[in-house]
Motif scaffolding. Structure first.
Motif: not given
Length: 1637
Positions: A117-136
């Motif tokens: 129901s809230f795909p964008i919000e969830v995607f944004m939350e997951l994107q925020s946790m995926l950073q180049r400087q941090n291990p995936a």
């Protein structure tokens, strides 16, 4: 209550260690969430966010609860709340420490739920946790991939930054787990992008992501594909398979030469071949879409590799993974076929030529797929495919053949079977349908072992596959002309027998279809199709097959259907008959289950169809050809015995309608020559055929049979050894059996008016001639079962033919007895321990048929037959003890049931000869032996047979006047006992038998047939209770049965019923004896007063008691006797006494049982007492003989009384009859004890020597009576009865001391039987006048002792007892007199208060006794003195009566008696008189006592110590009488009886005191002393002279004045010449003191 409170309560349970409890918490929170969604979610959110250190299990439980709540209400979540939930899920998935993968997985699923129901919000939350400087993080990437797959339209446009970030991480990631998740994500991203691009309404284009995906491909292919981790490799391949769709064509073209070999190489080392195949499928699809030229160079490698993989997958055809892999591989072939169809076809055909099942299976699977999915790709290779398939058929195994059925279906669907080789394939299909199967339904394997074929494909499975294939092919329109009429070639040949069901079904379908369509091909063209079987062959084959309709998977219905369809092709005349008959037969088979089909009836229907068909054809040539064809098919060995037997019958029908006698004769001879005589069905078939033929060709048939007996196999040589050898040849017996059977069927099928007159001459004579074997003129018994069965069958058919109906002529069978004898011998020869043949069943059937054949015998003539048949069947062991195999057991059960039915028919026929009750009773007398058997199965069988006979009898019995005197009572008695049998089946059958018997009994007494008696109908209710095996339930059932019988059985027959049931009391079956005892009890209770033969009933019960082993049964029978006694006292009690000696077991129990009824108990005891009283009243006494003779009757009476009185239950009756009981027992005991007439007067030593020897029998009687008296005492006194036992019971049985025992008994009776004493005394008084001294002694002793107790005064018995004893003083018996004297003395104790009343009588009587016996009977005198002493002792001191003077005078004369005991007794009486010597009240007595003083002083030195002791004690009492205190003191000095006494000094002292105190008495004392000078005792004389000397010396003054002094001195001087020296000496001393005189 608030929701929060509920949630808090649930949260307190969430940490529980039980998985079940945690699951219930989740369900409860979910339910609360449905009602208060927002409040519950917020509460749980806050709870989890505020408590970071919750236990993992609790945290996971709560997270799962939140997921479920949100999943149900995702669309209804507000955006603020959803953000909180997303943040919480994100934290739970990636930001929490110390959590496991399970928890993270739950959080990941939570985010996916929110993402719906809230795909964008969830995607944004997951994107925020995926950073180049941090291990995936693994679950972040995994969640992103899944989110993109589920919401591609929203996420794909946003993937650019994600792909950039992932690309940056791919080069530096080394963790295998993370590499796998990156591959997973790239594959899902590629798939989502491709899906997104395929939607024309969406703006994005795939070129946007080409560079990122191309870079990703390079990394995956060049760096990660060579990983050693199989899981990693499969992930890379799957990702490449998705990414390649998005790569540019030039890159694909460049990569294929390296990519394809790399992918194919992975098949040998990959973790999952399915993943590799998926990736390869994507690569091939993309390459062909882009028209790549690089595939040509790799085609062969691709085909070989993929073919190998599909071959491998065929090893697990049912595995889901294998099916998926196989599907993907076939998809690869299908993709390749679009450009390389011919190459693939050539490759597959080459593979089919290889003799390897696995390779062939793979090739066939690919070929089938291509023919079905892309038929054009192999269109040009049809001929090669057909030839290759045909070649593979010849060399393939079961697995290949199994899969080949699928290929053939595909080939047929695409027109391949019409090509060359199609016929061979059809033949191959039929061959597979003809594979055999075991009878039990399991597949029969052709390889000779029980192991399954490779791949698990068995013959049966293969057969089923091809039968279904043939069925599908039949329905395929384009190959009708291929199958018709080709399949007809497979109908007749034997090797296709197992395929006939499928072949006939297909042919029937095709023929019907063509017939309805009017096609010309339907009519068979034998010129064109030369291999087709002829018409007669088809008819014969299909009829034979139809005779066993359920063989070969139900071949009967298809065969008949085909025959119906072929009608015109067989013969035009048959169409009308078959159109009418065959449809009904087909429907009959389709509706009738196999186990309900009666074979003979079915064959008869087919034979009727054949007969009507031949009648319609009326073509002699055609019929003769048919007979020839039948003969040919019979001679073939492929047919079963059943089908051959049926063909023989068909041939018989054919010959019946054949006009040529030559053909008939030849065919009959051929049949007898080719038949296999050891096959029962074939013998039966040929015999039936000859019977059919004989209907129209009787003479020919008889001639052929007669000529057969003249063949060489029946000729005998002169050699004895050869004869024995021939006799041992079983084949000869079998041939004879066939011939005998043929004669039977000739009798059956020929008209009676033709055959009956010829039976005994032309048939029976030949039959017995064949059966009876003689060697050298001697008859040899036949043991071959086939011979016996054939003769039995023939006799049965013969007897059936002799049965005559109404209006028909009856023929007599003169050899009926002979035939019955044969049947009996057959039955007798059968083993009684097994049932394996039909001989006894068929023999009984034959006997049943012979019963009604003229001449008819009476029922009694068949007794031996009945006995033999019952023994032959009922003695067979139980079926449970037979074969362990279920099939064998069922066969035995069927055979036994049929045999039992034959026995029932026989017995029914015999019963029909005499339908009177007497006739049924006669038949029942044979059955009753088995009804009482110890084996459950024998009782069940016999009772079931009885029930069947009773049912038949009930239906056919008609009451007439002659039957009214009969009854079924005996049968009722035998049956009712079985109603309690240990076996439930026996109980139920017995109850049904009892019901029928009582109904029949009611009809005998005049009730109509339809009468319903309520008591009899109650048996149906009782039957329900028989199922309960509890003894209490059985007890009530038996009571009900007894009540029913007592109400339904006529009074005149109750006696017989009782006797019959009583005989079952001792049977070994516990339940039976128990039931019999209860029913007897009820019958006696209800009908005891109407019995006519009570002695007979008692005798029977007595006899059974000796045999019964069960205590409770014994008690019940004894109780029945007691009931009978209470109802018939005058008849039962005498009988009980009569049959008591010799004592039988349980006699005591029977008598004790009479105590159960107080009236009966009283009556019984009184009866016994009267009998006992008569015995001792009637006996006469003689002087030298015993007074009572021990008889059996007296012992019986005493034994009965003993049994009853000694039982505690007798208290009431004993209390009523206590006086009579006591008196009779006491008197009879006294009469039984041998007493010497003068025992009472003898010393114990004298008694012992003079006792008469005791007679045998007296001891038993005495012991019984003593025990009875003991019981009476115990009943009256519970405390001190043992004292009597110790002292008196032995005395009372001792002849010499019996009276002492009686007195001890009286002593106890005075204490414990006070209420009964008056009656006892009244009962005993008359016996004082009895002639028997022993009884008078007993009464006197009893009365004497009673007077010793004060109770006589309380009961006013003193006068009676004293008067009775006074009369006893004149009795002629000294013993009685002595006992009376003692008793009179005891009056002083018993009547002490009124002793003065009796004193005069007593003292006078006792004085008279002393006077009478003091010389003749010293003992009597002493006893009298003892009694006087007792009386005097009880009188008061003031008593004054002249009798005292008489007493004193009487005893004075005894002071000098020569017997010391007499003297002692006299002095004792003197001591008792002193009390009454008061000078004032009794001066005369006082004065006399002064006279006796000298006696006392002289006897102080008596020669008897006893006298001395008595005198010392008496002297002490004299002090108050003499009137001198000093003298009294001197008297006191000798009170010690044991002290030494200086007699002369003591006399001197006494003399001095007398002289001083009693000077007036001195002269009289001196004169008294002088009187003793003539005493016979020397001691008394010397004592007298000593005392007189002292008195004269001390009282000289007083005595000197007396004139008698001189005379005294002279007397003293005379003593100087006394013969005794000591007397002379004492006289000399005395004279020395007399100097003054």
């Amino acid at each position: 209550m608030k929701v929060e409170v509920w949630i808090s309560a649930l949260l307190s349970m969430s940490p529980d260690s039980s998985e079940l409890v945690r699951q219930r918490v989740i369900e409860s929170l979910q339910e609360l969430g449905r009602i208060k969604r927002k409040r519950v979610l917020l509460f749980l959110h806050n709870f989890l966010m505020e408590r970071q250190t919750l236990p993992m299990s609790q945290r996971t439980t709560l997270l799962k609860s939140v997921v479920l709540i949100v999943k149900e209400n995702t669309r209804n979540l507000s955006r603020p709340l959803s953000k909180k939930m997303i943040a919480m899920a994100s934290m739970e998935m990636s930001k929490m420490t110390g959590i496991n993968d399970l928890h993270r997985e739950s959080a990941s699923k939570f985010l996916l739920v929110l993402g719906s129901s809230f795909p964008i919000e969830v995607f944004m939350e997951l994107q925020s946790m995926l950073q180049r400087q941090n291990p995936a993080k693994f679950y972040v990437i995994l969640t992103l991939a899944n989110l993109c797959s589920e919401n591609g339209c929203c996420i794909v446009p946003l993937l650019k930054p994600i792909l950039d970030t992932i690309l940056s991480l791919l080069n530096v990631e080394t963790c295998k787990r993370m590499r796998w998740v990156f591959c997973y994500a790239l594959g899902h991203f590629s798939k989502s992008i491709l899906t997104y691009n395929s939607d024309p309404h969406l703006p994005a284009k795939k070129c946007l992501y080409v560079s990122e995906l191309s870079s990703a491909y390079d990394i995956l292919f060049q760096s990660w594909l060579n990983s050693r981790d199989p899981k990693m490799t499969t992930g890379v391949v799957e990702a490449i398979g998705q990414i390649i769709y998005l790569l540019p064509s030039d890159k694909i073209e460049n990569e294929l030469p390296a990519l394809i070999p790399a992918i194919l190489s992975l098949y040998q080392k990959s973790y999952s071949d399915l993943s590799v195949t998926k990736g390869l499928c994507g690569i091939l699809c993309t390459a062909l879409e882009r028209n790549s030229k690089m595939l040509v160079s790799h085609l062969e490698h691709l085909l070989v590799t993929l073919h190998l993989q599909i071959c491998i997958s065929m090893d697990h055809p049912t595995s889901a993974l294998s099916e998926c892999l196989r599907s993907k591989i076939l998809c690869c072939f299908q993709i390749l076929s679009s450009s390389f169809g011919q190459e693939i076809a050539r490759f597959l055909l080459l593979q089919l030529e290889i003799s390897n099942d696995q390779i062939q299976l793979g090739a066939l699977a690919i070929l089938k797929h291509l023919i079905n999915m892309v038929p054009a790709s192999v269109e040009t290779h049809k001929s090669q495919i057909m030839s290759s398939v045909s070649l593979s058929v010849l060399r393939s195994g079961h697995r290949v053949k199994g899969f080949l059925s699928q290929l053939v279906q595909a080939l047929a669907s695409h027109g391949y079977l019409e090509l060359e080789g199609g016929v061979e394939l059809v033949r191959f299909i039929v061959d597979q349908c003809a594979l055999a199967k075991d009878e039990d339904g399991e597949s029969h394997r052709t390889r000779g072992n029980n192991e399954p074929h490779e791949g698990g494909v068995t013959d049966g499975e293969l057969k089923s596959l091809y039968e279904r294939l043939l069925e599908r092919l039949t329905a395929t329109t384009m190959i009708d002309n291929v199958l018709w009429p080709l399949l007809l070639e497979f109908v007749v040949p034997a090797r296709y027998t197992n395929a006939l069901a499928a072949v006939c079904s297909s042919l029937a379908y095709l023929g019907s279809k063509k017939q309805q369509a009017g096609e010309t091909e339907f009519v068979l063209n034998y010129d064109e199709h030369t291999n087709l079987p002829n018409r007669q062959a088809l008819l014969t084959r299909l009829l034979a097959v139809s005779s066993s309709p359920y063989e070969g998977r139900g071949q009967g219905a298809p065969a008949l259907s085909l025959l119906w369809v072929l009608g015109i092709n067989v013969h035009p005349a048959a169409v009308n008959v078959w159109d009418k008959e065959l449809p009904g037969l087909v429907n009959y088979l389709q509706e009738c289950p196999e186990d309900h089909l009666v074979q003979n009836e079915w064959e008869q229907k087919l034979l009727q169809v054949l007969s009507r068909t031949l009648e319609e054809i009326e073509d002699e040539v055609w019929i003769v050809r048919l007979s020839e064809e039948m003969t040919k098919q019979i001679q073939r060995s492929h047919s079963s015995s059943q089908q051959k037997g049926f063909l023989y019958k068909c041939l018989g029908i054919t010959l019946q309608l054949t006009q040529s006698h030559g053909v008939v004769k030849r065919k009959l001879q051929v049949m007898l020559q080719i038949v296999q005589h050891d096959k029962d069905l074939e013998r039966e078939g040929v015999a039936t055929a000859i019977g059919y033929c004989a209907q129209t060709h009787l003479e020919t048939s008889l001639t052929v049979l007669k000529n057969c007996s003249k063949l060489n196999i029946f000729k005998k040589t002169a050699s004895f050894y050869q004869i024995m050898k021939d006799h041992g040849n079983i084949g000869i017996m079998q041939v004879k059996s066939t011939l005998i059977l043929c004669y039977g069927y000739i009798i059956l099928h020929c008209p009676k008016d033709i055959i009956l007159p010829r039976i005994e001459t032309d048939i029976l004579q030949n039959v017995l001639k064949h059966f009876n074997i003689k060697i050298l003129g001697m008859k040899v018994p036949v043991r071959h079962p086939m011979m016996k069965l054939s003769l039995i069958k023939t006799v049965t058919l013969l007897a059936t033919a002799f049965q005559c109906g109404e209006g028909q002529q009856c023929y007599k069978l003169s050899r009926k007895t002979e035939l019955l004898t044969y049947m009996q011998e057959f039955i007798k020869a059968e083993p009684t321990d097994s049932l394996t043949t039909d001989i006894r069943k068929d023999a009984m059937d034959a006997s049943s048929c012979l019963v009604n054949v003229e001449p008819v015998f009476v029922l009694n003539d068949y007794g031996e037959l009945i006995k033999l048949c019952l023994n032959s069947i009922f003695s067979l062991p139980s079926l449970e003890a037979g074969e362990s195999r279920e099939v064998d057991r069922m066969k035995r059960q069927d055979l036994y049931n049929a045999t039992l039915m034959a026995l029932e028919d026989l017995l029914t026929q015999l019963l029909s000869l005499d339908l009177s009750p007497k006739g049924f009773q006669y038949l029942f007398s044979f059955l009753v032996i088995w009804i009482e058997s110890t084996n459950n199965y024998e009782r069940e069988r016999s009772l079931m047979m009885t029930l069947h006979l009773l049912t038949f009898y009930q239906d056919t019995f008609v009451v007439n006047e002659k039957d009214l005197s009969h009854s079924f009572v005996e049968m009722i008695g035998y049956t009712v006992v079985r109603c309690s049998d240990p076996s439930l089946a026996v109980r139920e059958i017995a109850s049904e038998c009892l019901y029928v018997l009582l109904c029949l009994q009611l009809r005998l007494v005049g009730f109509p047939v339809d009468h319903k008696d309520s008591n009899v109908e109650h048996l149906k209710t009782i039957k329900v209770g028989l199922k309960d095996t509890d003894f209490e339930a059985l007890f009530y059932v038996c009571i009900d049965l007894g009540k029913v019988l007592s109400r339904c059985v006529p009074h005149a027959h109750v006696n017989t019923l009782l006797l019959t049931i009583s005989e079952r009391l001792a049977e070994e079956q516990l339940n039976g004896s128990y039931a019999a005892s209860i029913v007897v009890n009820v019958l006696v209770r209800n009908c005891g007063t109407i019995l006519t033969d009570i002695p007979g009933v008692i005798k029977s019960l007595y006899h059974q008691l000796q045999l019964i082993t069960q205590p409770h049964v014994t008690r019940s029978v004894i109780h029945s006797i007691s009931i009978l006694a209470s109802q018939n006292v005058p008849m039962v009690l005498p009988y009980l006494l009569k049959h008591q000696i010799p004592f039988q077991t349980y006699t005591d129990d029977i008598w004790r049982s009479l105590l159960s009824d107080s009236t009966l108990a009283t009556t019984s005891i009184k009866y016994l007492l009267n009998n006992l009283k008569l015995m001792y009243d009637d006996n006469k006494e003689s002087l030298m003989q015993e007074m009572v003779l021990t008889t059996q009757q007296s012992l019986a009476v005493i034994h009965a009384l003993h049994a009853m009185i000694c039982c505690p239950e007798s208290d009431d009756a004993v209390n009523i009859l206590y006086p009579q009981l006591f008196c009779v027992i006491l008197l009879f005991l006294s009469s039984s004890v041998q007493i010497c007439s003068r025992d009472f007067l003898r010393t114990p030593k004298q008694r012992k020597s003079s006792t008469l020897p005791e007679r045998a029998g007296n001891a038993d009687i005495c012991n019984y009576m003593v025990e009875i008296l003991q019981a009476l005492l115990r009943d009256s006194m519970r405390e001190d009865a043992s004292a009597m036992e110790e002292k008196g019971w032995d005395l009372i049985k001792t002849p010499g001391r019996h009276h002492e025992g009686v007195m001890l008994l009286a002593n106890k009776m005075a204490v414990c039987a006070v209420p009964h004493l008056i009656s006892i005394v009244e009962e005993l008084i008359p016996f004082l006048a009895n002639l028997q001294e022993r009884q008078r002694v007993a009464v006197a002793a009893f009365f004497a002792e009673l007077l010793n107790h004060s109770v006589v005064m309380d009961l006013s018995l003193a006068d009676t007892l004293v008067g009775s004893l006074l009369r006893c003083l004149i009795d002629t018996s000294p013993t009685i007199q002595g006992l009376a004297i003692r008793g009179l003395g005891n009056t002083a104790a018993g009547a002490a208060l009124n002793i003065e009343k009796y004193s005069h009588k007593l003292l006078s009587a006792l004085i008279a006794v002393i006077h009478k016996y003091w010389k003749s009977n010293n003992l009597m005198a002493m006893e009298a003195m003892s009694s006087i002493a007792k009386v005097l002792d009880s009188l008061q001191g003031h008593f004054a009566d002249y009798t005292l003077i008489d007493v004193a005078l009487t005893i004075e004369s005894l002071f000098d008696n020569e017997l010391e005991k007499m003297r002692a007794s006299a002095f004792k009486v003197l001591g008792k008189l002193i009390r009454f010597g008061n000078p004032e009240r009794n001066p005369v007595l006082a004065e006399h006592l002064h006279v006796t003083l000298i006696n006392l002083l002289l006897h102080l030195n008596d020669e008897s110590m006893e006298v001395t002791k008595v005198c010392r004690s008496v002297l002490k009492l004299m002090g108050p009488i003499v009137g001198s205190d000093s003298l009294g003191s001197v008297f006191q000095e000798v009170t010690s009886e044991d002290s030494a006494l200086d007699y002369e000094a003591y006399l001197s002292k006494v003399s001095q005191h007398i002289s001083e105190d009693l000077p007036d008495r001195v002269p009289s004392y001196i004169m008294n002393c002088a009187a003793f000078f003539t005493n016979p005792q020397a001691e008394i004389r010397q004592n007298a002279v000593t005392l007189i000397g002292l008195l004269m010396h001390d009282g000289v003054d007083e005595f000197a004045t007396q004139l008698s002094a001189d005379s005294v001195c002279k007397e003293i001087c005379t003593l100087l010449s006394d013969p005794v020296r000591c007397v002379r000496l004492k006289a000399a001393i005395a004279i020395r003191h007399l100097h003054m005189y």
